[in-house]
Scaffold this motif. Structure first.
Motif, PDB file in Angstrom:
ATOM      1  N   SER A 232       0.834  -1.209   0.000  1.00  0.00           N
ATOM      2  CA  SER A 232       0.000   0.000   0.000  1.00  0.00           C
ATOM      3  C   SER A 232       0.868   1.259   0.000  1.00  0.00           C
ATOM      4  CB  SER A 232      -0.955  -0.010   1.191  1.00  0.00           C
ATOM      5  OG  SER A 232      -0.218   0.070   2.391  1.00  0.00           O
ATOM      6  N   ILE A 233       1.975   1.211   0.726  1.00  0.00           N
ATOM      7  CA  ILE A 233       2.839   2.406   0.789  1.00  0.00           C
ATOM      8  C   ILE A 233       3.481   2.663  -0.577  1.00  0.00           C
ATOM      9  CG2 ILE A 233       4.983   3.302   1.784  1.00  0.00           C
ATOM     10  CD1 ILE A 233       4.084   2.025   4.448  1.00  0.00           C
ATOM     11  N   VAL A 234       3.924   1.590  -1.236  1.00  0.00           N
ATOM     12  CA  VAL A 234       4.482   1.769  -2.584  1.00  0.00           C
ATOM     13  C   VAL A 234       3.404   2.335  -3.498  1.00  0.00           C
ATOM     14  CG1 VAL A 234       5.474   0.605  -4.592  1.00  0.00           C
ATOM     15  CG2 VAL A 234       6.218  -0.034  -2.288  1.00  0.00           C
ATOM     16  N   ALA A 235       2.187   1.813  -3.367  1.00  0.00           N
ATOM     17  CA  ALA A 235       1.098   2.309  -4.219  1.00  0.00           C
ATOM     18  C   ALA A 235       0.879   3.800  -4.002  1.00  0.00           C
ATOM     19  CB  ALA A 235      -0.185   1.534  -3.910  1.00  0.00           C
ATOM     20  N   TYR A 236       0.916   4.195  -2.735  1.00  0.00           N
ATOM     21  CA  TYR A 236       0.728   5.619  -2.448  1.00  0.00           C
ATOM     22  C   TYR A 236       1.883   6.445  -3.015  1.00  0.00           C
ATOM     23  CZ  TYR A 236       0.592  10.033   0.034  1.00  0.00           C
ATOM     24  OH  TYR A 236       0.584  11.364   0.314  1.00  0.00           O
ATOM     25  N   LEU A 237       3.116   5.984  -2.802  1.00  0.00           N
ATOM     26  CA  LEU A 237       4.264   6.757  -3.299  1.00  0.00           C
ATOM     27  C   LEU A 237       4.273   6.820  -4.822  1.00  0.00           C
ATOM     28  CD1 LEU A 237       7.110   5.663  -0.841  1.00  0.00           C
ATOM     29  CD2 LEU A 237       5.931   7.866  -0.948  1.00  0.00           C
ATOM     30  N   CYS A 238       3.706   5.790  -5.461  1.00  0.00           N
ATOM     31  CA  CYS A 238       3.639   5.796  -6.924  1.00  0.00           C
ATOM     32  C   CYS A 238       2.755   6.936  -7.443  1.00  0.00           C
ATOM     33  CB  CYS A 238       3.096   4.452  -7.434  1.00  0.00           C
ATOM     34  SG  CYS A 238       4.395   3.207  -7.610  1.00  0.00           S
ATOM     35  N   THR A 239       1.895   7.474  -6.575  1.00  0.00           N
ATOM     36  CA  THR A 239       1.060   8.586  -7.012  1.00  0.00           C
ATOM     37  C   THR A 239       1.761   9.926  -6.840  1.00  0.00           C
ATOM     38  OG1 THR A 239       0.058   8.909  -4.846  1.00  0.00           O
ATOM     39  CG2 THR A 239      -1.020   7.340  -6.334  1.00  0.00           C
ATOM     40  N   GLN A 240       2.941   9.923  -6.219  1.00  0.00           N
ATOM     41  CA  GLN A 240       3.621  11.187  -5.939  1.00  0.00           C
ATOM     42  C   GLN A 240       4.500  11.581  -7.121  1.00  0.00           C
ATOM     43  OE1 GLN A 240       2.859  13.006  -3.104  1.00  0.00           O
ATOM     44  NE2 GLN A 240       1.291  11.403  -3.061  1.00  0.00           N
ATOM     45  N   GLY A 241       3.895  12.212  -8.130  1.00  0.00           N
ATOM     46  CA  GLY A 241       4.643  12.639  -9.296  1.00  0.00           C
ATOM     47  C   GLY A 241       3.674  13.061 -10.385  1.00  0.00           C
ATOM     48  N   GLU A 242       4.193  13.751 -11.371  1.00  0.00           N
ATOM     49  CA  GLU A 242       3.312  14.261 -12.419  1.00  0.00           C
ATOM     50  C   GLU A 242       2.995  13.182 -13.441  1.00  0.00           C
ATOM     51  OE1 GLU A 242       4.449  18.060 -13.856  1.00  0.00           O
ATOM     52  OE2 GLU A 242       4.101  18.840 -11.827  1.00  0.00           O
ATOM     53  N   GLN A 243       4.038  12.526 -14.000  1.00  0.00           N
ATOM     54  CA  GLN A 243       3.758  11.362 -14.835  1.00  0.00           C
ATOM     55  C   GLN A 243       4.518  10.196 -14.223  1.00  0.00           C
ATOM     56  OE1 GLN A 243       4.843  14.197 -16.456  1.00  0.00           O
ATOM     57  NE2 GLN A 243       7.018  13.860 -16.765  1.00  0.00           N
ATOM     58  N   SER A 244       3.812   9.459 -13.400  1.00  0.00           N
ATOM     59  CA  SER A 244       4.449   8.405 -12.610  1.00  0.00           C
ATOM     60  C   SER A 244       5.104   7.359 -13.502  1.00  0.00           C
ATOM     61  CB  SER A 244       3.387   7.754 -11.727  1.00  0.00           C
ATOM     62  OG  SER A 244       3.946   6.654 -11.068  1.00  0.00           O
ATOM     63  N   ASP A 245       6.313   6.912 -13.101  1.00  0.00           N
ATOM     64  CA  ASP A 245       6.966   5.820 -13.805  1.00  0.00           C
ATOM     65  C   ASP A 245       6.282   4.483 -13.530  1.00  0.00           C
ATOM     66  OD1 ASP A 245       8.771   7.640 -14.679  1.00  0.00           O
ATOM     67  OD2 ASP A 245      10.330   7.137 -13.211  1.00  0.00           O
ATOM     68  N   CYS A 246       5.444   4.452 -12.506  1.00  0.00           N
ATOM     69  CA  CYS A 246       4.806   3.199 -12.118  1.00  0.00           C
ATOM     70  C   CYS A 246       3.694   2.863 -13.111  1.00  0.00           C
ATOM     71  CB  CYS A 246       4.187   3.301 -10.725  1.00  0.00           C
ATOM     72  SG  CYS A 246       5.348   3.781  -9.455  1.00  0.00           S
TER      73      CYS A 246
END
Lengths: 438, 559
Positions: A377-391
């Motif tokens: 869940s934490i990775v999922a949340y951090l994946c949203t922290q950016g303009e065009q996520s690499d995730c």
């Protein structure tokens, strides 16, 4: 030479008059001095603050006497004993007076003995351990404070348990929540350098000392009991300040004590909602991750604007998803973020010389234990922290568990254990946050 | 006012300016073993560091004009600024300030016991200063002058290593200087100069030197451990590897608390001289004043842990509270004795006297806040706040620096043969006194209200207080220019002082101004009482000496 035959200095009548006036002025002055006591100190928000301020009041009276005595005698001397123009003579040859010297040795000695006794009494009264500490719903819980450059973290180890039988720990970040009459007894521990936990309104302060983590660190204690302040609306807020130089952001290391009017207000507005949120986490991994990440002490080192984190010890997490894919060749963004949390020794961002604390399913510190699901869940949340996520955000519930499987070999239960037994039990929490992202 | 300020030894004006046998200025830039040259070298270099440290203080106050971090680039840069400010003011200014010029003269000695060691102790200071300042410009120390680990071991730049090396050198210099003073005071006195005829400045320097010799090795020990932790991988202060961060605090304060008395006791000695001479009256309770210096020196070794009231184990705090309070007693003896000294005298309100009275008036405030800080429950609230900043500036600036200025106005005629400008001195006093008072008194209040020390950002509510403090600090900073101008101008154009412009009884005045290379032609005979003003005998003594010098002789002892 105009030597005086007498061996004592003569005091002119003018000096006597000045002395009398001075006496009156100083009595009024000391009285006036003490009216400043409430002005120059913060509100009295704890039982301890009352007695500390009483001591200050006594110190002000004694200090006022000394102040006016010395300054007055200086002033009198300069006015009364100034050589007249043209007078090139000497003063009286007066070498001293043993009796006077004994008097001005014994009186200050008695005064300091008095002050020492008063201070000792107030000190023992303020610091003696109280019987019922940190009482919540009839239980004595422990409240742990962690200082790290440059943030305070408060954790409540509650007497409640989650369905798996684990003790629930509330992390209230930089805020300490308490209520009037609660005997607060904090256990303080630092993650890095010496900090000092100061609540000016409570008149308490205690340093946090680095210790050996394998022996449980070097915890220190801080005790106080909030009291009601007139004309205050509750919950009331008082600043927490770091008083020991801890580096670059020392001045920014602040927090707040939130005092509720009574235990039921404390329970209604802080304790129960916090436990409810922990027991009923959203099923959406991103929302869940946003909650989970705040239960760890990540805020003490990282900047993250979306959560209001300000600490600069570690690299900024703003836009982390935009960079994560390019950091290590051959590693996806999901793998990189997961690795840097569980295996934080793997990378070091240039310019940051501090090793991040260890997190994972088997770490020693209870507050740093993190299950694969929590990591997910934490990775999922951090994946949203950016303009065009690499995730791969369209496939988060596959890509992230795969990454965790690849790097650490753990199977992730992407339903957070809800498929088996929770569907029927927690219908209300799923309504708001469940299906939209998947 | 001006009429009183005119030097009393009028015979001096008859001496031609050319007759001033002053060393050429180039002498002061060279290695010299003459304690008078070294004394000036110490004084001038210390004053230069005072200017540098003061300029840093101005920058700090400019930054604190607003609650945000705006003027200085980062919190780290701000931290290194006050670190170096504190280090310069303590290790390079106020501790070395007190050396060498006056003591041999006051004793009636020809020089220090070890002239070469005296010079060597001084010449350690420039390299040490270079090391410390180099560290500041390379990769500054950011842990404050107290350098608490682990901030100073694990988190501070290489400048911290250089800081420790520089402090080491200064410690060595201080120990060598102090040994020299102790030996000089015990061995270099002429036969008639018995221990109870010694001027109180010598008593104070003796007490100071004993403290320095006993305490400085502890600083050296602490610095060595710090250096080893930083460069050799030891873990004396690394808790994760079995070290202890409080070890540093204990050893460091075991030196640094007595060091406060190293900084202030010589100033107290100056005060006894100046107050007695300029109120024409013996020092009240001479023996008690001398012995109370020793008392302060002794008790000063038992109070160090009051600097650790918020980190020390709670059960150890009470004993240190009690010892700290006890030290108020010998300090009180001094305060009352000084007032007893001027009481009933014939006070000449010249610049030296003004600064001495300013010392009394400000030091008493530092003393009162000192007792407040000793009171443990109250200290817990104000520990590490601006209240503490205020307290130690009252003691070290209101105390020591005011004594430095009093000494400057009092002994400048002896050192240079010329008088300082009296009017400028009085203006200097007014700016310094009120600039100081309005800078440091309000700090008590912001500290109590909740502003910690060593912060570059603060709560907006404190801005008005901080602007008052900063404005007054700029006034205080400006006052320094007045004294610099006065010193430079008077060095060339001041009125000729003569041997004994203040008609003082201590021996440094019983020789020419400036004194000849070996100070006295023969062993001088001190007057039976260094402060015996107002007797027929003292008048006769001064008359004989006056006579001797007005005949152009340098012999002070022909009677």
């Amino acid at each position: 030479m105009q030597n005086r035959p007498s061996n004592t200095p003569s005091i002119s009548p003018a000096a006597v008059v000045v002395a009398a006036v001075f006496l009156i002025v100083s009595v009024i002055g000391i009285n006036w001095f003490t009216t400043f006591v409430p002005v120059v100190l913060p509100e009295q928000a704890s039982a301890e603050s009352k007695s500390v301020d009483e001591l200050f009041y006594i110190l002000m009276i004694i200090g006022g006497v000394v102040f006016f005595l010395i300054q007055g005698m200086l002033l009198i001397s300069v006015i009364a004993f100034r050589a007249r123009p043209g007078d090139e003579g000497d003063g009286p040859t007066y070498h001293g007076n043993p009796l006077l010297e004994i008097v001005w040795t014994i009186i200050p000695a008695l005064v300091v003995v008095f002050l020492a006794v008063v201070s000792f009494n107030i000190w023992t009264q303020n610091t003696e351990p109280k019987a019922a500490i940190n009482m919540v719903e009839g239980h004595s819980i422990s409240i742990n404070v962690t200082g790290a450059r440059y943030a305070w973290t408060h954790q409540y180890v509650t007497e409640r348990f989650d369905p798996d039988g684990n003790q629930i720990v509330i992390n209230s970040g930089p805020e300490l929540h308490t209520y009037i009459g609660q005997n607060v007894d904090l256990t303080l521990q630092t993650q890095d350098v010496i900090h000092s936990y100061w609540v000016p309104a409570m008149r308490v302060k205690q340093d946090l000392l680095p210790g050996d983590p394998t022996r449980g660190g070097r915890p220190t204690q801080l005790r106080f009991t909030p009291i009601r302040v007139e004309d205050r609306s509750y919950p009331a807020r008082y600043p927490i300040v770091c008083a020991e130089l801890c580096g670059d952001g020392h001045g920014r290391m602040q927090g707040a004590v939130i005092v509720y009017e009574n235990e039921s207000q404390f329970l209604d507005q802080f304790y129960e909602p916090a436990i409810h949120a922990i027991l009923n986490p959203p099923a959406d991994p991103i929302l869940r991750g946003e909650m989970e990440i705040q239960n760890y002490i990540c805020n003490s080192c990282h900047i993250l604007d979306s959560l209001g984190w300000t600490s600069t010890t570690g690299p900024s997490l703003n836009g982390v998803a935009d960079r994560a894919g390019e950091r290590v060749p051959g590693q996806t963004a999901e793998e990189y973020i997961a690795t840097s949390i569980w295996n934080s020794g793997a990378f070091r961002v240039p310019g940051y010389d501090q090793q991040m604390a260890a997190f994972g399913p088997d770490v020693m510190e209870a507050t740093n234990v993190m299950s694969p699901e929590q990591l997910y869940s934490i990775v999922a949340y951090l994946c949203t922290q950016g303009e065009q996520s690499d995730c791969d955000m369209n496939n988060a519930n596959v890509a992230i568990p795969d990454a965790i499987q690849t790097v650490f070999g753990y199977e992730v239960d992407i339903t957070f254990g809800m498929d088996a037994d929770a569907d029927a039990e927690t219908p209300d929490t799923e309504t708001e946050a469940s299906d939209d992202s998947e | 006012m001006a009429t009183i300020a005119v030097p009393l030894g009028a015979q001096g004006e008859q001496v031609e300016a050319e007759a001033l046998r002053r060393p050429a200025l180039s002498e002061y830039l060279r290695w010299s073993v003459d304690h008078k040259i070294i004394g000036v070298q110490y004084g001038v270099s210390a004053f230069l560091f005072f200017i540098i440290g003061g300029a840093m203080a101005m920058l700090i106050r400019l930054e604190l004009w607003t609650p945000e971090l705006d003027l200085i680039v980062s919190g780290a840069a701000y931290n290194s600024l006050f670190t170096i400010h504190g280090t310069i003011m303590i290790f390079l200014f106020i501790i070395p300030m007190w050396a060498a010029f006056g003591v041999p003269l006051q004793l009636g000695a020809k020089d220090m016991a070890f002239p070469w060691l005296n010079a060597f102790a001084f010449w350690l200071i420039p390299p040490a200063a270079v090391v410390v300042l180099l560290g500041y410009f390379v990769s500054p120390a950011e842990a404050g002058w107290t350098s608490y680990p682990p901030l100073s071991t694990l988190f501070s730049g290489d400048g911290q290593t250089l800081w420790a090396l520089g402090a080491h050198l200064l410690g060595i210099s201080s120990i060598m200087g102090s040994i020299n003073f102790i030996v000089t005071i015990f061995n270099m006195r002429p036969p008639e100069m018995t221990i109870w005829r010694m001027p109180l400045l010598c008593w104070a320097v003796l007490a100071t030197s004993i403290i320095a010799v006993m305490a400085t090795p502890f600083l050296a020990g602490a610095l060595t451990l710090l250096l080893l932790d930083r460069v050799a991988g030891t873990t004396f202060f690394d808790a994760a590897s079995g070290g202890d961060v409080l070890l540093w605090q204990n050893i460091f304060w075991f030196y640094s608390h007595p060091a406060v008395y190293i900084m202030v006791l010589p100033g107290m000695g100056v005060l006894s001289e100046v107050l007695s001479v300029h109120s024409r009256k013996p020092v009240f309770g001479y023996r008690m004043v001398g012995l109370s210096s020793m008392g302060i020196a002794f008790v000063g070794f038992t109070v160090w842990a009051h600097h650790m009231f918020t980190s020390l184990q709670p059960e150890l705090r009470i004993p240190f509270m009690i010892t700290t309070m006890i030290i108020a007693v010998p300090t009180g003896i001094k305060m009352f004795s000084w007032i007893g000294t001027i009481w009933g005298g014939k006070i000449r309100l010249n610049s030296a006297m003004l600064f001495a009275l300013g010392f009394l008036s400000l030091f008493v405030i530092g003393g009162i806040s000192g007792v407040m800080l000793a009171a443990l429950p109250f200290d817990i609230h104000v520990h590490d706040t601006y209240f503490v900043v205020s307290h130690f500036h009252f003691v070290l600036f209101g105390g020591s620096v005011f004594a430095v200025y009093a000494a400057l106005y009092h002994w400048f005629p002896k050192v240079t043969g010329r008088m300082l400008n009296e009017r400028l001195g009085q203006i200097h006093f007014v700016f310094t006194y009120f600039g100081f008072l309005f800078t440091f008194f309000p700090m008590h209040v912001v500290g109590m209200l909740g502003m910690p020390r060593r912060v570059a950002v603060y709560v907006e509510g404190f801005q008005a207080w901080n602007q008052l403090i900063s404005f007054s600090a700029f006034v205080l900073g400006f006052s320094t220019f007045i004294v610099i101008y006065n010193v430079i101008k008077s060095y060339y154009h001041g009125p000729i002082a003569g041997a004994n412009p203040w008609r003082a009884l201590t021996l440094e005045w019983q020789t020419t101004s400036p004194p000849p290379p070996m100070n006295f032609d023969d062993d001088p005979i001190p007057f039976e009482d260094p402060y015996g003003y107002g007797t027929e005998a003292s008048a006769a003594y001064l008359a004989v000496v006056d006579e001797a010098f007005s005949n152009g002789s340098t012999r002070a002892s022909e009677h």
